[in-house]
Design a protein around this motif. Structure first.
Motif, PDB file in Angstrom:
ATOM      1  N   THR A  46       0.828  -1.209   0.000  1.00  0.00           N
ATOM      2  CA  THR A  46       0.000   0.000   0.000  1.00  0.00           C
ATOM      3  C   THR A  46       0.864   1.261   0.000  1.00  0.00           C
ATOM      4  OG1 THR A  46      -1.767  -1.170   1.178  1.00  0.00           O
ATOM      5  CG2 THR A  46      -1.794   1.252   1.257  1.00  0.00           C
ATOM      6  N   ALA A  47       1.946   1.246   0.770  1.00  0.00           N
ATOM      7  CA  ALA A  47       2.836   2.408   0.837  1.00  0.00           C
ATOM      8  C   ALA A  47       3.464   2.694  -0.525  1.00  0.00           C
ATOM      9  CB  ALA A  47       3.916   2.174   1.894  1.00  0.00           C
ATOM     10  N   LEU A  48       3.859   1.661  -1.242  1.00  0.00           N
ATOM     11  CA  LEU A  48       4.452   1.843  -2.567  1.00  0.00           C
ATOM     12  C   LEU A  48       3.407   2.267  -3.594  1.00  0.00           C
ATOM     13  CD1 LEU A  48       6.828  -1.253  -2.574  1.00  0.00           C
ATOM     14  CD2 LEU A  48       7.553   1.147  -2.598  1.00  0.00           C
ATOM     15  N   ALA A  49       2.204   1.714  -3.455  1.00  0.00           N
ATOM     16  CA  ALA A  49       1.142   2.010  -4.425  1.00  0.00           C
ATOM     17  C   ALA A  49       0.688   3.464  -4.356  1.00  0.00           C
ATOM     18  CB  ALA A  49      -0.047   1.084  -4.185  1.00  0.00           C
ATOM     19  N   ALA A  50       1.028   4.153  -3.286  1.00  0.00           N
ATOM     20  CA  ALA A  50       0.671   5.575  -3.203  1.00  0.00           C
ATOM     21  C   ALA A  50       1.429   6.412  -4.227  1.00  0.00           C
ATOM     22  CB  ALA A  50       0.972   6.094  -1.783  1.00  0.00           C
ATOM     23  N   SER A  51       2.571   5.910  -4.723  1.00  0.00           N
ATOM     24  CA  SER A  51       3.388   6.692  -5.657  1.00  0.00           C
ATOM     25  C   SER A  51       3.646   5.979  -6.978  1.00  0.00           C
ATOM     26  CB  SER A  51       4.735   7.040  -5.015  1.00  0.00           C
ATOM     27  OG  SER A  51       4.567   7.751  -3.816  1.00  0.00           O
ATOM     28  N   TYR A  52       3.448   4.672  -7.019  1.00  0.00           N
ATOM     29  CA  TYR A  52       3.811   3.899  -8.212  1.00  0.00           C
ATOM     30  C   TYR A  52       2.700   2.890  -8.549  1.00  0.00           C
ATOM     31  CZ  TYR A  52       8.328   5.796  -6.818  1.00  0.00           C
ATOM     32  OH  TYR A  52       9.346   6.643  -6.445  1.00  0.00           O
ATOM     33  N   ILE A  53       2.720   2.442  -9.808  1.00  0.00           N
ATOM     34  CA  ILE A  53       1.819   1.354 -10.214  1.00  0.00           C
ATOM     35  C   ILE A  53       2.471   0.043  -9.781  1.00  0.00           C
ATOM     36  CG2 ILE A  53       0.756   0.175 -12.159  1.00  0.00           C
ATOM     37  CD1 ILE A  53       0.854   2.852 -13.668  1.00  0.00           C
TER      38      ILE A  53
END
Length: 398
Positions: A387-394
């Motif tokens: 979830t933390a990564l998905a805030a900035s990347y696909i």
């Protein structure tokens, strides 16, 4: 059929030659299984397996003339090491026939005891045919890995020690390959604990007793992590005992065995091969049989190939969410990798592996494809990192 006196005689005969292995309770496994679990650690034997019990008893019974002729056996590893070790101790020339698929570590350890190892046949049956022919040509004594009264009586010393050391038990769960350990132990256990249930365990691809107490079937065979019990048909002598004394047969899957190997390594710090972990796999799989009971589980062997052990532990971590592999489409500009690493670190993840691809996988010359393998604490932690990564990347899980 062997008797309890045969087991007692075997115990006296091999005393001092075979380790009396520890019998210990496991509170961690007891919580996981919902039963009171006691372990007997025959993975601590000199050859890493219970198999030297039967080998030691059989070789000790040979006459001087038989010793002079030498011995031959066929085995995928543990019985081979047991025969090789005790033949060496007694000054007996030994030939060991092993199937070609036998793990290199078992071949090396068998050779280290001074035996002559011959790799022949693609499976146990083919190796046995070759060994029988060689035995006739060279006049050696054949030491069968399980279908032999002296071997069965020697294996029965396992349960003799267990019953003497463990106190009252409701069930003893044991893996079945050729049936020597279960049958010998059943004779000893019935004499000392007549009300204790004997439960056998087979792996799916070698489940010849899956219809028990019905007739045997011919299983499909094939590759298995539990190669120590990869026997298509159990011995006639062991089968006679099993029919009389065993109450249930549990069939476990490859995944069940892999999970049991992992549980033993993580919860008890014991290294077990696939066959050695099969009993625990059965107890975890069938709580209806064992919940609330006092259950003894043997760790029958610890001779697992290091690569297979490592892969098994990693596969288990993947399945239970402690390892995750993420693929991300990222802009190809400075600082992006540092940002991703920082995000994962701040979320508490540990990066194990990174693959950064510009030329072949990216949809645009201005983009790159990144795959990251991350260690997490549990499935929820893995989701938090995603979830933390998905805030900035696909991000997608692969």
């Amino acid at each position: 059929m062997i008797t309890f006196n045969d087991v007692l005689a075997a115990a006296a005969r091999i005393e001092g030659r075979v380790l009396r292995t520890p019998t210990v309770p496991s509170h961690t496994l007891s919580r996981a299984a919902g039963a009171e679990i006691t372990l007997k650690l025959d993975n601590l034997q000199a050859v890493g397996s219970f198999k030297e019990r039967g080998a030691a008893n059989k070789l000790a019974l040979l006459t001087p003339e038989e010793r002079a002729r030498g011995v031959i056996t066929v085995s995928a590893g543990n019985h081979a090491q047991g025969v090789a070790r005790h033949a060496s101790l007694l000054g007996i020339d030994a030939v060991i026939v092993m199937p070609r698929f036998t793990p290199a570590g078992k071949v090396t350890r068998t050779t280290s005891w001074g035996a002559r190892v011959i790799l022949e046949g693609d499976n146990f049956a083919e190796a046995t045919l070759f060994a029988n022919d060689l035995q006739e040509r060279e006049g050696r004594v054949f030491v069968h890995p399980y279908d032999d009264d002296a071997v069965m009586a020697g294996q029965g010393t396992f349960a003799l020690e267990l019953c003497q050391d463990a106190g009252e038990l409701d069930a003893l769960v044991m893996p079945i390959g050729g049936g020597g350990l279960l049958s010998g132990s059943a004779v000893a256990a019935r004499a000392l604990r007549p009300n204790m249930k004997m439960v056998g365990v087979q792996v799916e691809s070698y489940s010849s007793l899956s219809a028990f107490p019905g007739a045997e079937i011919t299983p499909p065979g094939g590759a298995t992590i539990a190669e120590g019990i990869a026997v298509l048909k159990i011995g006639r002598r062991p089968y006679d005992v099993i029919k009389e004394y065993v109450s249930d047969i549990v069939v476990v899957s490859e995944r069940d065995v892999e999970d049991a190997i992992t549980m033993l390594a993580e919860a008890t710090k014991q290294v077990s091969e696939g066959a050695g972990a099969a009993a625990l796999a059965a107890v975890i799989k069938r709580p209806d049989l064992f919940a609330g009971k006092r259950v003894a589980i043997p760790i029958t062997g610890g001779n697992i190939d290091s690569r297979i052990l490592a892969n098994t532990l990693l596969r288990a971590m993947l399945r239970d969410g402690r390892l995750l592999r993420l693929a991300m489409e990222i802009p190809d500009r400075p600082g992006v990798l540092a940002d991703i690493s920082r995000t994962i670190g701040e979320a508490g993840g540990n990066i194990l592996e990174v693959s950064h691809q510009r030329l072949f996988a990216a949809p645009s010359v201005q983009a790159a494809e990144l795959e990251v393998m991350i260690e997490a604490r549990d499935p929820q932690h893995a989701q938090d990192i995603t979830t933390a990564l998905a805030a900035s990347y696909i991000v997608r899980r692969v």
